[in-house]
Design a protein around this motif. Structure first.
Motif, PDB file in Angstrom:
ATOM      1  N   PHE A 226       0.612  -1.292  -0.033  1.00  0.00           N
ATOM      2  CA  PHE A 226       0.070  -0.180  -0.012  1.00  0.00           C
ATOM      3  C   PHE A 226       0.970   1.257   0.079  1.00  0.00           C
ATOM      4  O   PHE A 226       0.253   2.154  -0.587  1.00  0.00           O
ATOM      5  N   ASP A 227       2.062   1.408   0.321  1.00  0.00           N
ATOM      6  CA  ASP A 227       3.036   2.335   0.227  1.00  0.00           C
ATOM      7  C   ASP A 227       3.807   2.396  -0.272  1.00  0.00           C
ATOM      8  O   ASP A 227       5.191   3.310  -0.471  1.00  0.00           O
ATOM      9  N   GLY A 228       4.433   1.040  -1.058  1.00  0.00           N
ATOM     10  CA  GLY A 228       4.967   1.146  -2.205  1.00  0.00           C
ATOM     11  C   GLY A 228       6.914   1.186  -1.942  1.00  0.00           C
ATOM     12  O   GLY A 228       7.783   1.453  -2.679  1.00  0.00           O
ATOM     13  N   ASP A 229       6.881   0.581  -0.744  1.00  0.00           N
ATOM     14  CA  ASP A 229       7.829   0.883  -0.387  1.00  0.00           C
ATOM     15  C   ASP A 229       8.870  -1.114  -0.786  1.00  0.00           C
ATOM     16  O   ASP A 229       9.514  -1.165   0.268  1.00  0.00           O
ATOM     17  N   GLY A 230       8.030  -1.623  -1.867  1.00  0.00           N
ATOM     18  CA  GLY A 230       8.411  -2.770  -1.976  1.00  0.00           C
ATOM     19  C   GLY A 230       8.231  -4.219  -0.903  1.00  0.00           C
ATOM     20  O   GLY A 230       8.623  -5.293  -1.394  1.00  0.00           O
ATOM     21  N   THR A 231       7.291  -3.601   0.016  1.00  0.00           N
ATOM     22  CA  THR A 231       7.174  -5.100   1.327  1.00  0.00           C
ATOM     23  C   THR A 231       5.568  -4.763   1.161  1.00  0.00           C
ATOM     24  O   THR A 231       4.740  -3.794   1.039  1.00  0.00           O
ATOM     25  N   ARG A 232       5.618  -6.384   1.740  1.00  0.00           N
ATOM     26  CA  ARG A 232       4.066  -6.270   1.500  1.00  0.00           C
ATOM     27  C   ARG A 232       3.429  -6.200   2.731  1.00  0.00           C
ATOM     28  O   ARG A 232       4.031  -5.900   4.356  1.00  0.00           O
ATOM     29  N   ASP A 233       2.536  -5.517   3.112  1.00  0.00           N
ATOM     30  CA  ASP A 233       1.116  -5.245   4.195  1.00  0.00           C
ATOM     31  C   ASP A 233      -0.210  -5.616   3.805  1.00  0.00           C
ATOM     32  O   ASP A 233      -0.276  -6.459   2.747  1.00  0.00           O
ATOM     33  N   VAL A 234      -1.167  -5.771   4.859  1.00  0.00           N
ATOM     34  CA  VAL A 234      -1.866  -6.294   5.316  1.00  0.00           C
ATOM     35  C   VAL A 234      -2.868  -5.912   5.941  1.00  0.00           C
ATOM     36  O   VAL A 234      -2.663  -4.962   7.125  1.00  0.00           O
ATOM     37  N   ALA A 235      -4.139  -5.595   5.739  1.00  0.00           N
ATOM     38  CA  ALA A 235      -5.525  -4.602   5.795  1.00  0.00           C
ATOM     39  C   ALA A 235      -6.343  -6.036   6.828  1.00  0.00           C
ATOM     40  O   ALA A 235      -6.791  -6.864   5.942  1.00  0.00           O
ATOM     41  N   VAL A 236      -6.809  -5.663   7.573  1.00  0.00           N
ATOM     42  CA  VAL A 236      -7.325  -6.036   8.697  1.00  0.00           C
ATOM     43  C   VAL A 236      -8.640  -6.178   8.994  1.00  0.00           C
ATOM     44  O   VAL A 236      -8.405  -4.776   9.394  1.00  0.00           O
ATOM     45  N   GLY A 237     -10.014  -6.095   8.777  1.00  0.00           N
ATOM     46  CA  GLY A 237     -11.312  -5.671   8.836  1.00  0.00           C
ATOM     47  C   GLY A 237     -12.329  -6.384   9.402  1.00  0.00           C
ATOM     48  O   GLY A 237     -12.051  -7.951   9.281  1.00  0.00           O
ATOM     49  N   ASP A 238     -13.672  -5.843  10.002  1.00  0.00           N
ATOM     50  CA  ASP A 238     -14.411  -6.489  10.274  1.00  0.00           C
ATOM     51  C   ASP A 238     -15.804  -6.468   9.157  1.00  0.00           C
ATOM     52  O   ASP A 238     -15.820  -5.251   7.861  1.00  0.00           O
ATOM     53  N   ASP A 239     -15.533  -7.757   9.226  1.00  0.00           N
ATOM     54  CA  ASP A 239     -15.879  -8.625   7.651  1.00  0.00           C
ATOM     55  C   ASP A 239     -18.134  -7.735   7.506  1.00  0.00           C
ATOM     56  O   ASP A 239     -18.873  -7.623   6.998  1.00  0.00           O
ATOM     57  N   GLY A 240     -18.355  -7.568   9.162  1.00  0.00           N
ATOM     58  CA  GLY A 240     -20.051  -7.532   9.346  1.00  0.00           C
ATOM     59  C   GLY A 240     -20.384  -8.692   9.642  1.00  0.00           C
ATOM     60  O   GLY A 240     -21.234  -8.243  10.055  1.00  0.00           O
ATOM     61  N   GLY A 241     -20.084  -9.477   9.617  1.00  0.00           N
ATOM     62  CA  GLY A 241     -20.338 -10.941  10.234  1.00  0.00           C
ATOM     63  C   GLY A 241     -20.932 -11.012  11.574  1.00  0.00           C
ATOM     64  O   GLY A 241     -19.852 -10.163  12.170  1.00  0.00           O
ATOM     65  N   ARG A 242     -21.674 -11.384  12.451  1.00  0.00           N
ATOM     66  CA  ARG A 242     -22.251 -11.216  13.693  1.00  0.00           C
ATOM     67  C   ARG A 242     -22.286 -13.349  14.500  1.00  0.00           C
ATOM     68  O   ARG A 242     -23.678 -13.535  13.880  1.00  0.00           O
ATOM     69  N   ASN A 243     -22.504 -13.081  15.337  1.00  0.00           N
ATOM     70  CA  ASN A 243     -22.808 -14.169  16.073  1.00  0.00           C
ATOM     71  C   ASN A 243     -24.067 -13.628  16.964  1.00  0.00           C
ATOM     72  O   ASN A 243     -24.385 -12.846  17.399  1.00  0.00           O
ATOM     73  N   ASP A 244     -25.739 -14.021  16.199  1.00  0.00           N
ATOM     74  CA  ASP A 244     -26.287 -13.536  16.578  1.00  0.00           C
ATOM     75  C   ASP A 244     -27.678 -14.612  17.827  1.00  0.00           C
ATOM     76  O   ASP A 244     -28.666 -14.659  18.402  1.00  0.00           O
ATOM     77  N   GLU A 245     -26.431 -15.058  18.714  1.00  0.00           N
ATOM     78  CA  GLU A 245     -27.001 -15.767  19.897  1.00  0.00           C
ATOM     79  C   GLU A 245     -26.998 -14.700  21.067  1.00  0.00           C
ATOM     80  O   GLU A 245     -26.441 -13.417  20.555  1.00  0.00           O
TER      81      GLU A 245
END
Length: 408
Positions: free
Chosen positions: A267-286
Motif C-alpha cells: 500500500f505504500d510502495g516500499d517493496g514490502t507486503r502489507d496487510v489490512a484486516v477489518g470487520d467483515d460485518g458478520g455477527r454471532n446472533d446468539e
C-alpha cells in the motif's frame, strides 16, 4: 447468524457443509492464445495474458450454487465468454484469492476448489486444470490426496507459494479428530493426478481448531504469507499471520486485530507486503453476542511491512486489494455489509481514506480485483446478490460495466 454477502467463502460455528443444488447448463469458453509458460499468471486460466474472474454464484432461494469463470478480454471482463461448472458436476466452496494458482507449472492458471463431486464423497481439495480453452466444465476436477492416514479430513484450503520457489503450494486445515486440527502444506508442482511434490504438517497456529484462511496473491517468486483465523460462530475473531520464506511457513505467527476481512498488498510502495484486516460485518446472533466491541465494530487495521499500524473506522464488509489507478501502489476496497464501499488509495505514506464509487449502491460488495483488460492496472469487481447475482466492474472511481451471472 447474521452474515454479510458471501463472496469468497465464509465460516460458521460448524464445519462447512451445504446441500447440493441444481444449476445452469455448463458452457465452455472458446480457444485463446497459447501462454508464455514461464510467465503464466495465477489468475489467467486460458493463458491469454489477462486475468479471469472466478466466482461462486450462490442463490439458495433459486437452488443455485455454481462455479463461474468469466474471461478477460481487451475490453475487460466479457460476460459472453464464461464457463459454468454446475453443482451437479461439483459442489464447491472457494476461498478468496487463494482459489487461483498454476499448480502444475504449465503456464495456465488452475482453480483450487474445496468441495465434492457428489454427496457420497468426502469434501476435500480438488483441482480444475486450466488450458487454452480455460477449464473443461464437463470434466470432474482432480482430487488432491490427503496426507498420511486414510481418515484425515480437510476443512478449507488455499493456494500460495509458501517457500518462494515459483511453484504453487496448497495449505489446508486437516484433522483426524475434532480437537486435532493441523496445518498441512502440500508443496508443488502438482502432478495431473493431484499429487504434491512433498508435504509437511505443523500444529494449528491458533492452538485450537481452525478452518478459515486468507493468503497473499501469487506473483512470481515472492513467498506468500498466510493468515489462519481462530474458529468462529459468525463473530469477528483474530487471525494469526504466518511469515513465509525458503523454509516454508513459520510455525508461529503474529496475532492480529479481530476482523474476518483481510487483504494483502503493497500500500505504500516500499517493496514490502502489507496487510489490512477489518470487520467483515458478520455477527454471532446468539442472545448476548449480536454486537462487537467498539474497537472492532466497523474498524480496519493496516499492518505495514516496516512495523507501522494504522486504524480506520466507519465501514465494514469484504476487503479486496489491487492497483486500481496504476501508480504502482496497491489500493483497497472495503465495505459492502449493508454499508457503502469505500476506496482507500495507496500512497507513499500508506493508505488514505477516499470516497465511494459513482453509480454503486449500498447493495454492492467487493468481490475480486485483476487486470481483466490487460492494460497494466487492476479493475475492481463488485457483486450484488438480491434475487439474482450481478457483477459491477469499476476502476475504483466509476462503473465500467455491469452484467448478470444468474442462470436462465
Amino acid at each position: 447468524m447474521a452474515l454479510p454477502i458471501l463472496l469468497g467463502g465464509c465460516g460458521d460455528g460448524s464445519r462447512p457443509e451445504r446441500q447440493s443444488a441444481t444449476s445452469a447448463t455448463p458452457t465452455v469458453a472458446p480457444p485463446s492464445a497459447t501462454p508464455r509458460a514461464a510467465e503464466g499468471r495465477a489468475d489467467d486460466v486460458n493463458g491469454d495474458g489477462r486475468a479471469d474472474l472466478v466466482v461462486e454464484v450462490d442463490l439458495p432461494r433459486a437452488n443455485v450454487h455454481d462455479l463461474v469463470i468469466v474471461h478477460g478480454s481487451s475490453q475487460g471482463l466479457d460476460q459472453r465468454e464464461r464457463t459454468v461448472v454446475s453443482s451437479k458436476t461439483f459442489w464447491s466452496w472457494l476461498i478468496d484469492v487463494g482459489a487461483r494458482a498454476d499448480l502444475d507449472g504449465d503456464g495456465f492458471g488452475d482453480i483450487l476448489g474445496y468441495g465434492r463431486p457428489n454427496e457420497a464423497e468426502r469434501t476435500r481439495p480438488h483441482i480444475f486444470w486450466g488450458g487454452p480453452r480455460g477449464i473443461d466444465s464437463g470434466l470432474p476436477p482432480t482430487p488432491i490426496p490427503l496426507p498420511g492416514r486414510s481418515d484425515v479430513a480437510s476443512y478449507r484450503t488455499v493456494a500460495g507459494d509458501f517457500n518462494g520457489d515459483g511453484a504453487a503450494d496448497v495449505a489446508t486445515a486437516t484433522s483426524s479428530s475434532r480437537n486435532d486440527t493441523s496445518l498441512t502444506i502440500l508443496y508443488g508442482p502438482f502432478t495431473r493426478e493431484g499429487a504434491a511434490s512433498r508435504e509437511s504438517v505443523q500444529p494449528s497456529p491458533t492452538g485450537a481448531e481452525f478452518w478459515r484462511m486468507t493468503v497473499d496473491r501469487i506473483d512470481g517468486r515472492r513467498a506468500t504469507r498466510l493468515i489462519v483465523y481462530e474458529s468462529d460462530d459468525g463473530e469477528q475473531t483474530s487471525g494469526w499471520l504466518l511469515d513465509a520464506g525458503p523454509g516454508g511457513l513459520a510455525k508461529e505467527g503474529r496475532k492480529l486485530h479481530k476482523g474476518m476481512a483481510a487483504a494483502f498488498g503493497d500500500f505504500d510502495g516500499d517493496g514490502t507486503r502489507d496487510v489490512a484486516v477489518g470487520d467483515d460485518g458478520g455477527r454471532n446472533d446468539e442472545p448476548g453476542y449480536e454486537t462487537e466491541a467498539p474497537s472492532v465494530d466497523q474498524t480496519l487495521t493496516v499492518y505495514y511491512g516496516d512495523g507501522r499500524t494504522k486504524a480506520f473506522r466507519g465501514t465494514a464488509g469484504p476487503a479486496v486489494a489491487g492497483d486500481f489507478n496504476g501508480d504502482g501502489r496497491d489500493d483497497l476496497a472495503f465495505g459492502g455489509a449493508n454499508r457503502p464501499v469505500r476506496i482507500f488509495w495507496g500512497g507513499s505514506g500508506g493508505l488514505r481514506a477516499g470516497g465511494g464509487i459513482e453509480g454503486v449502491g449500498r447493495a454492492a460488495a467487493p468481490l475480486a480485483a485483476g487486470d481483466y483488460d490487460g492494460d497494466g492496472d487492476d479493475e475492481l469487481a463488485l457483486a450484488t446478490r438480491d434475487d439474482g447475482f450481478a457483477v459491477i466492474v469499476t476502476d475504483g472511481r466509476r462503473v465500467l460495466s455491469r452484467f448478470d451471472l444468474s442462470p436462465g
